[in-house]
Design a protein around this motif. Structure first.
Motif, short mmCIF file in Angstrom:
data_model
loop_
_atom_site.label_atom_id
_atom_site.label_comp_id
_atom_site.label_asym_id
_atom_site.label_seq_id
_atom_site.Cartn_x
_atom_site.Cartn_y
_atom_site.Cartn_z
N LYS A 77 10.47 10.51 2.65
CA LYS A 77 11.21 10.63 3.90
C LYS A 77 10.57 9.84 5.03
O LYS A 77 11.17 9.69 6.08
N THR A 78 9.35 9.38 4.82
CA THR A 78 8.64 8.65 5.87
C THR A 78 8.90 7.16 5.73
O THR A 78 9.07 6.64 4.63
N SER A 79 8.87 6.47 6.84
CA SER A 79 9.09 5.02 6.83
C SER A 79 7.81 4.30 6.49
O SER A 79 6.71 4.84 6.61
N PHE A 80 7.95 3.04 6.09
CA PHE A 80 6.77 2.23 5.79
C PHE A 80 5.91 2.07 7.05
O PHE A 80 4.69 2.08 7.00
N LYS A 81 6.57 1.92 8.20
CA LYS A 81 5.83 1.78 9.45
C LYS A 81 5.00 3.03 9.73
O LYS A 81 3.84 2.93 10.14
N THR A 82 5.58 4.20 9.49
CA THR A 82 4.86 5.44 9.71
C THR A 82 3.66 5.56 8.77
O THR A 82 2.57 5.96 9.17
N GLU A 83 3.85 5.19 7.52
CA GLU A 83 2.77 5.28 6.55
C GLU A 83 1.66 4.30 6.87
O GLU A 83 0.48 4.59 6.69
N PHE A 84 2.01 3.10 7.36
CA PHE A 84 0.98 2.16 7.78
C PHE A 84 0.18 2.75 8.94
O PHE A 84 -1.04 2.63 8.99
N GLY A 112 0.82 -1.20 0.00
CA GLY A 112 0.00 0.00 0.00
C GLY A 112 0.86 1.26 0.00
O GLY A 112 0.56 2.24 -0.69
N SER A 113 1.93 1.23 0.77
CA SER A 113 2.85 2.37 0.80
C SER A 113 3.54 2.54 -0.56
O SER A 113 3.73 3.66 -1.04
N LEU A 114 3.91 1.43 -1.18
CA LEU A 114 4.52 1.50 -2.51
C LEU A 114 3.57 2.14 -3.51
O LEU A 114 3.98 2.92 -4.37
N ALA A 115 2.28 1.81 -3.39
CA ALA A 115 1.29 2.34 -4.32
C ALA A 115 1.11 3.84 -4.16
O ALA A 115 0.66 4.52 -5.09
N ASP A 116 1.45 4.39 -2.98
CA ASP A 116 1.38 5.84 -2.77
C ASP A 116 2.72 6.53 -3.07
O ASP A 116 2.76 7.72 -3.35
N ARG A 117 3.81 5.77 -3.03
CA ARG A 117 5.15 6.34 -3.25
C ARG A 117 5.51 6.39 -4.73
O ARG A 117 6.16 7.32 -5.19
N PHE A 118 5.13 5.35 -5.48
CA PHE A 118 5.60 5.21 -6.86
C PHE A 118 4.44 5.25 -7.85
O PHE A 118 3.27 5.21 -7.48
N ASN A 119 4.80 5.30 -9.11
CA ASN A 119 3.81 5.36 -10.18
C ASN A 119 2.96 4.09 -10.19
O ASN A 119 3.47 2.98 -10.36
N ARG A 152 -2.24 3.55 1.21
CA ARG A 152 -2.03 3.21 2.62
C ARG A 152 -3.29 2.68 3.28
O ARG A 152 -3.25 1.70 4.02
N VAL A 153 -4.43 3.32 2.99
CA VAL A 153 -5.68 2.88 3.60
C VAL A 153 -6.07 1.51 3.08
O VAL A 153 -6.43 0.60 3.85
N PHE A 154 -5.98 1.31 1.76
CA PHE A 154 -6.31 0.00 1.22
C PHE A 154 -5.27 -1.04 1.60
O PHE A 154 -5.57 -2.24 1.66
N GLY A 155 -4.05 -0.60 1.86
CA GLY A 155 -3.05 -1.54 2.37
C GLY A 155 -3.48 -2.11 3.71
O GLY A 155 -3.34 -3.32 3.96
#
Length: 409
Positions: A201-208, A66-73, A349-352
């Protein structure tokens, strides 16, 4: 589909890719279940592990995906996911042991966990909020239509040419899906505030945590997610053992499982069609009705099987139709509400989080179903699932009533 969605080229392109990919998914899933469950005569737990291998990656990697989907194309993520899954499915053409099947399905599940939040995020980009319920319902109609067409084609291909050809066709559908996704627009929105600047700059844990906090602070989404997770667990408890239940009948055959899946798909399609036309519905109320319908369907299946009722070619598909119709009432309203309530820059992130909770339930459910079917038998397992689905529907109705009373004051 309403006129606005028909004219939306990005939406039409995304739905076309989903259609082709979903047909391929059902081709291979039905072939695998038939091969392992009937031809290899796998145990209840071995059958459950098939579903586990598909679900576990989503639970394990869902938040990261989910974080990848918000970070990248998102478009690039979908194309890469499709192409890698195409290669993995080809390996199944050489599978001669159940271990090979498990490994391939687990790997496919990893890249599916990337594709799903990327697709949901892309849908949010290209569809307006006013059309989101219709879009989600139409997406569900595609899934259910392919659930009808896929098993039908799979049965014919497996009977005529063998399972290897089915896996080859599935691989081709992933490649075709990737080709179509290539024509989607790259980006259709601007990230809010400093999100784009700060997201790397945010971690995956933070985004979750951000995605989880958003859901927790929304009363409907938090209650709905708990209800969805419990419902999925109970559904998978029974659904993962359908092939084992069918083996209890004297009239058991591979065709009966195919008819059951097809009828379920028809039920899902009809429910999706109705939801697409009538979008002014109460989401949580429909979820409660869906859980009740599933409980009735699974309980009646077990009852008829216990008495080895004749004409299973009729009553089993009919109950599968009820289950498919009811399942759509549980899933589509909730996911449509998530799409509407969630800002576009947070959809991944939400759908993750949503997918992680849902697939954790789909991991526990099959394992619990396999264990119960082994220890107490498949019929008691179905009766337990049925009773608990009816119970949570009743409890949910009480919660819903209390929530409305509080809102009135």
């Amino acid at each position: 589909m309403n006129e606005g969605l028909i004219k939306n080229k990005g939406f039409v392109t995304l739905m076309l890719a989903q259609t082709i990919s979903s047909i391929g998914d059902w081709l291979s899933i039905v072939a695998i279940i038939t091969l392992v469950g009937l031809k290899w005569n796998a145990s209840p737990m071995e059958v459950s592990l098939i579903f586990l291998c598909l679900a576990a990656p989503m639970a394990l990697f869902g938040p990261i995906a989910g974080s990848l989907a918000d970070r990248f194309n998102r478009k690039t993520l979908m194309i890469v996911s499709d192409l890698i899954r195409a290669g993995l499915i080809l390996i199944l053409t050489l599978a001669d042991t159940i271990i090979v099947v498990y490994v391939c399905l687990f790997a496919v599940g990893i890249f599916s966990s990337v594709f799903i939040p990327a697709k949901n995020g892309k849908l949010k980009e290209i569809v307006s909020e006013s059309e989101m319920k219709s879009a989600m319902s139409f997406s569900a109609m595609i899934d259910s239509s392919t659930k009808v067409l896929g098993p039908f084609l799979s049965g014919m291909l497996v009977s005529a040419l063998g399972s290897q050809l089915v896996f080859l066709v599935d691989s081709i559908t992933f490649i075709a899906s990737a080709f179509i996704i290539f024509f989607l627009p790259k980006t259709a929105y601007s990230l809010e505030s400093n999100e784009q600047e700060n997201k790397l700059k945010t971690s995956f844990k933070t985004e979750f945590t951000i995605g989880f906090s958003f859901i927790k602070n929304n009363l409907f989404l938090s209650i709905g997610l708990v209800f969805l997770g419990i419902s999925l667990l109970l559904i998978q408890l029974a659904d993962s053992q359908l092939i084992v239940l069918i083996r209890e009948l004297t009239s058991a055959s591979p065709d009966l499982f195919g008819y059951l899946v097809t009828a379920s798909g028809i039920g899902m399609f009809l429910a999706g069609f109705l939801l697409a036309r009538k979008t002014e519905y109460k989401s949580f109320t429909l979820m409660l009705v869906g859980a009740l319908g599933l409980g009735i369907s699974f309980g009646t299946m077990a009852l008829f099987t216990m008495f080895d009722a004749g004409l299973s070619i009729i009553w089993m598909p009919l109950l599968g139709f009820l289950a498919g119709f009811s399942a759509t009432l549980v899933f589509v309203p909730f996911h449509a509400s998530v799409q509407i309530e969630t800002p576009v820059h947070m959809t991944g992130r939400v759908f993750g989080v949503v997918n992680s909770v849902a697939t954790t339930a789909t991991i526990i459910g099959p394992l619990l179903g396999g264990w119960l079917s082994t220890v107490v038998g498949v019929l008691p397992a179905f009766f337990i699932s049925s009773s608990l689905l009816v119970l949570i529907s009743f409890i949910g109705s009480l919660i819903n009533k209390k929530r409305r009373e509080d809102a009135a004051y």
